[in-house]
Design an enzyme around this catalytic site. Structure first.
Site, PDB file in Angstrom:
ATOM      1  N   LYS A  13       0.828  -1.214   0.000  1.00 36.79           N
ATOM      2  CA  LYS A  13       0.000   0.000   0.000  1.00 36.79           C
ATOM      3  C   LYS A  13       0.861   1.263   0.000  1.00 36.79           C
ATOM      4  CE  LYS A  13      -2.034  -1.123   3.879  1.00 36.79           C
ATOM      5  NZ  LYS A  13      -1.371  -2.418   4.144  1.00 36.79           N
ATOM      6  N   ARG A  88      -9.867   0.874   8.453  1.00 36.74           N
ATOM      7  CA  ARG A  88      -9.335  -0.418   8.873  1.00 36.74           C
ATOM      8  C   ARG A  88     -10.401  -1.326   9.450  1.00 36.74           C
ATOM      9  NH1 ARG A  88      -3.595   0.160   8.076  1.00 36.74           N
ATOM     10  NH2 ARG A  88      -2.866  -1.590   9.258  1.00 36.74           N
ATOM     11  N   ARG A 122      11.878  -5.776   4.887  1.00 38.49           N
ATOM     12  CA  ARG A 122      11.622  -4.340   4.722  1.00 38.49           C
ATOM     13  C   ARG A 122      12.581  -3.523   5.586  1.00 38.49           C
ATOM     14  NH1 ARG A 122       5.772  -1.885   5.541  1.00 38.49           N
ATOM     15  NH2 ARG A 122       5.911  -2.940   7.545  1.00 38.49           N
ATOM     16  N   ARG A 155      11.068  -1.819  11.303  1.00 38.11           N
ATOM     17  CA  ARG A 155       9.895  -1.441  12.101  1.00 38.11           C
ATOM     18  C   ARG A 155       9.660  -2.459  13.218  1.00 38.11           C
ATOM     19  NH1 ARG A 155       5.012   0.236   8.072  1.00 38.11           N
ATOM     20  NH2 ARG A 155       3.848  -1.028   9.559  1.00 38.11           N
ATOM     21  N   ARG A 166      -0.636  -9.333  12.963  1.00 42.98           N
ATOM     22  CA  ARG A 166      -1.208  -8.305  12.068  1.00 42.98           C
ATOM     23  C   ARG A 166      -2.055  -8.966  10.978  1.00 42.98           C
ATOM     24  NH1 ARG A 166       4.080  -5.604  10.339  1.00 42.98           N
ATOM     25  NH2 ARG A 166       2.852  -4.234   9.003  1.00 42.98           N
TER      26      ARG A 166
HETATM   27  P1  AP5 Z   1       4.868  -1.552   1.880  1.00 41.05           P
HETATM   28  O1  AP5 Z   1       4.612  -0.676   0.701  1.00 41.05           O
HETATM   29  O2  AP5 Z   1       5.574  -0.953   3.052  1.00 41.05           O
HETATM   30  O3  AP5 Z   1       3.508  -2.302   2.315  1.00 41.05           O
HETATM   31  P2  AP5 Z   1       2.286  -1.778   3.157  1.00 41.05           P
HETATM   32  O4  AP5 Z   1       1.067  -2.439   2.617  1.00 41.05           O
HETATM   33  O5  AP5 Z   1       2.294  -0.292   3.238  1.00 41.05           O
HETATM   34  O6  AP5 Z   1       2.657  -2.442   4.552  1.00 41.05           O
HETATM   35  P3  AP5 Z   1       2.475  -1.871   6.002  1.00 41.05           P
HETATM   36  O7  AP5 Z   1       3.244  -2.798   6.910  1.00 41.05           O
HETATM   37  O8  AP5 Z   1       2.808  -0.423   6.077  1.00 41.05           O
HETATM   38  O9  AP5 Z   1       0.947  -2.092   6.219  1.00 41.05           O
HETATM   39  P4  AP5 Z   1       0.186  -2.132   7.528  1.00 41.05           P
HETATM   40  O10 AP5 Z   1      -1.185  -1.978   7.054  1.00 41.05           O
HETATM   41  O11 AP5 Z   1       0.464  -3.316   8.371  1.00 41.05           O
HETATM   42  O12 AP5 Z   1       0.839  -0.946   8.381  1.00 41.05           O
HETATM   43  P5  AP5 Z   1       0.452   0.588   8.623  1.00 41.05           P
HETATM   44  O13 AP5 Z   1       1.694   1.372   8.681  1.00 41.05           O
HETATM   45  O14 AP5 Z   1      -0.628   1.027   7.713  1.00 41.05           O
HETATM   46  O15 AP5 Z   1       5.702  -2.821   1.351  1.00 41.05           O
HETATM   47  C1  AP5 Z   1       6.169  -3.822   2.223  1.00 41.05           C
HETATM   48  C2  AP5 Z   1       7.529  -4.322   1.725  1.00 41.05           C
HETATM   49  O16 AP5 Z   1       7.371  -4.964   0.454  1.00 41.05           O
HETATM   50  C3  AP5 Z   1       8.571  -3.205   1.479  1.00 41.05           C
HETATM   51  O17 AP5 Z   1       9.827  -3.712   1.801  1.00 41.05           O
HETATM   52  C4  AP5 Z   1       8.447  -2.909  -0.027  1.00 41.05           C
HETATM   53  O18 AP5 Z   1       9.654  -2.419  -0.568  1.00 41.05           O
HETATM   54  C5  AP5 Z   1       8.080  -4.282  -0.583  1.00 41.05           C
HETATM   55  N1  AP5 Z   1       7.171  -4.229  -1.718  1.00 41.05           N
HETATM   56  C6  AP5 Z   1       6.015  -3.492  -1.796  1.00 41.05           C
HETATM   57  N2  AP5 Z   1       5.400  -3.716  -2.965  1.00 41.05           N
HETATM   58  C7  AP5 Z   1       6.166  -4.636  -3.634  1.00 41.05           C
HETATM   59  C8  AP5 Z   1       6.045  -5.260  -4.907  1.00 41.05           C
HETATM   60  N3  AP5 Z   1       5.007  -5.004  -5.720  1.00 41.05           N
HETATM   61  N4  AP5 Z   1       7.002  -6.138  -5.290  1.00 41.05           N
HETATM   62  C9  AP5 Z   1       8.055  -6.409  -4.471  1.00 41.05           C
HETATM   63  N5  AP5 Z   1       8.242  -5.835  -3.252  1.00 41.05           N
HETATM   64  C10 AP5 Z   1       7.302  -4.964  -2.841  1.00 41.05           C
HETATM   65  O19 AP5 Z   1      -0.178   0.492  10.092  1.00 41.05           O
HETATM   66  C11 AP5 Z   1       0.664   0.193  11.190  1.00 41.05           C
HETATM   67  C12 AP5 Z   1      -0.143   0.124  12.455  1.00 41.05           C
HETATM   68  O20 AP5 Z   1      -0.766   1.397  12.717  1.00 41.05           O
HETATM   69  C13 AP5 Z   1      -1.315  -0.875  12.474  1.00 41.05           C
HETATM   70  O21 AP5 Z   1      -0.897  -2.169  12.786  1.00 41.05           O
HETATM   71  C14 AP5 Z   1      -2.188  -0.254  13.570  1.00 41.05           C
HETATM   72  O22 AP5 Z   1      -1.681  -0.524  14.846  1.00 41.05           O
HETATM   73  C15 AP5 Z   1      -2.046   1.222  13.303  1.00 41.05           C
HETATM   74  N6  AP5 Z   1      -3.082   1.744  12.372  1.00 41.05           N
HETATM   75  C16 AP5 Z   1      -2.893   2.137  11.080  1.00 41.05           C
HETATM   76  N7  AP5 Z   1      -4.034   2.579  10.534  1.00 41.05           N
HETATM   77  C17 AP5 Z   1      -4.980   2.470  11.498  1.00 41.05           C
HETATM   78  C18 AP5 Z   1      -6.376   2.764  11.537  1.00 41.05           C
HETATM   79  N8  AP5 Z   1      -7.024   3.259  10.469  1.00 41.05           N
HETATM   80  N9  AP5 Z   1      -7.056   2.509  12.677  1.00 41.05           N
HETATM   81  C19 AP5 Z   1      -6.419   2.004  13.756  1.00 41.05           C
HETATM   82  N10 AP5 Z   1      -5.106   1.702  13.792  1.00 41.05           N
HETATM   83  C20 AP5 Z   1      -4.387   1.939  12.663  1.00 41.05           C
HETATM   84 MG    MG Z   2       2.502   1.113   4.779  1.00 41.75          MG
END
Ligand code: AP5
Ligand code: MG
Length: 211
Positions: A13, A88, A122, A155, A166
């Site tokens: 994402k 979410r 990552r 992270r 997760r």
């Molecule tokens: P990356 O692009 O970082 O993936 P991502 O989907 O953004 O992964 P996240 O871990 O950020 O998602 P998440 O939903 O768990 O965490 P968030 O920060 O939103 O890619 C991942 C890896 O793969 C990287 O190394 C990248 O280079 C590689 N990659 C990507 N695409 C690729 C491809 N096509 N091919 C090859 N490699 C690729 O949330 C974190 C925490 O915040 C949550 O757990 C929760 O506690 C809190 N939170 C966030 N939003 C809310 C909400 N709305 N309500 C309540 N709590 C929330």
């Molecule tokens: Mg992300």
């Protein structure tokens, strides 16, 4: 254009949002990035946010909604936005529905085994938030951000046991949001297991946009 990006943790994402926001010239609103910047402030709220993120659990809805509403009230969101990591859970999707009309929800579909491989490799920039992958998208110099030269870090929620939690939370709480947008007829499903460039091309094609 108002877009939502959905997908499991590590589905890409953030990587896609960065490219799409540039192409469409709309701000990328990443709840995870906002929450991690609150974490770094080391306040009482920051410590509370850390406790949830480090366990791989979602932060309480009331807090997430307050932070979200404050961010989208800023002038840069007037013409459009790209939501990464919001909504979410169904309550957030319903709340969002009352606040604005979402044009499309893009769902990046990636199998669990690839998710674990991606998140274990990552690296994120401690300063500008740029995201790398030791296998698919490595920085030019090990441990250093190509964009701002600061240190890369792992992270806290990218530990194997937290990744599993997760994914569990995603299946229980966030998957219904995918059905929510599918039922509205605005869901676009993209194969997120392709390369970052291919995913981006396919997203633009599905939106009827050119790079
Ligand atoms: P990356 O692009 O970082 O993936 P991502 O989907 O953004 O992964 P996240 O871990 O950020 O998602 P998440 O939903 O768990 O965490 P968030 O920060 O939103 O890619 C991942 C890896 O793969 C990287 O190394 C990248 O280079 C590689 N990659 C990507 N695409 C690729 C491809 N096509 N091919 C090859 N490699 C690729 O949330 C974190 C925490 O915040 C949550 O757990 C929760 O506690 C809190 N939170 C966030 N939003 C809310 C909400 N709305 N309500 C309540 N709590 C929330
Ligand atoms: Mg992300």
């Amino acid at each position: 254009m108002k877009l939502v990006l959905l997908g499991k943790p590590g589905s890409g994402k953030g990587s896609e949002a960065e490219l799409l926001a540039k192409t469409l010239k709309v701000p990328q609103i990443s709840m995870g990035d906002i929450l991690r910047s609150i974490e770094r402030e080391k306040t009482e709220i920051g410590r509370m946010v850390s406790a949830y993120i480090d366990k791989g659990e979602l932060v309480p809805d009331e807090l997430a909604m307050t932070i979200f509403k404050e961010r989208i009230s800023k002038p840069d969101c007037k013409k459009g936005l790209l939501l990464d990591g919001f909504p979410r859970y169904l309550e957030q999707a319903n709340e969002l529905d009352k606040l604005m009309k979402i044009d499309k929800a893009i769902y990046l579909d990636v199998p669990d085994d690839l998710i674990i491989k991606r998140l274990s490799n990552r690296r994120s920039c401690s300063n500008c938030g740029a995201v790398y992958n030791l296998i698919t998208n490595p920085p030019k110099k090990e441990g250093v951000c190509d964009k701002c030269g600061k240190d890369l870090y792992i992270r806290n929620d990218d530990k194997p046991e937290t990744i599993k939690n997760r994914l569990k939370i995603y299946n229980e709480q966030t998957k219904p949001v995918v059905n929510f947008y599918s039922n509205k007829g605005i869901l676009i499903k993209i194969d997120g297991s392709k390369s970052i460039d291919e995913v981006h091309k396919n997203v633009l094609k599905a939106l009827g946009k050119s790079a």
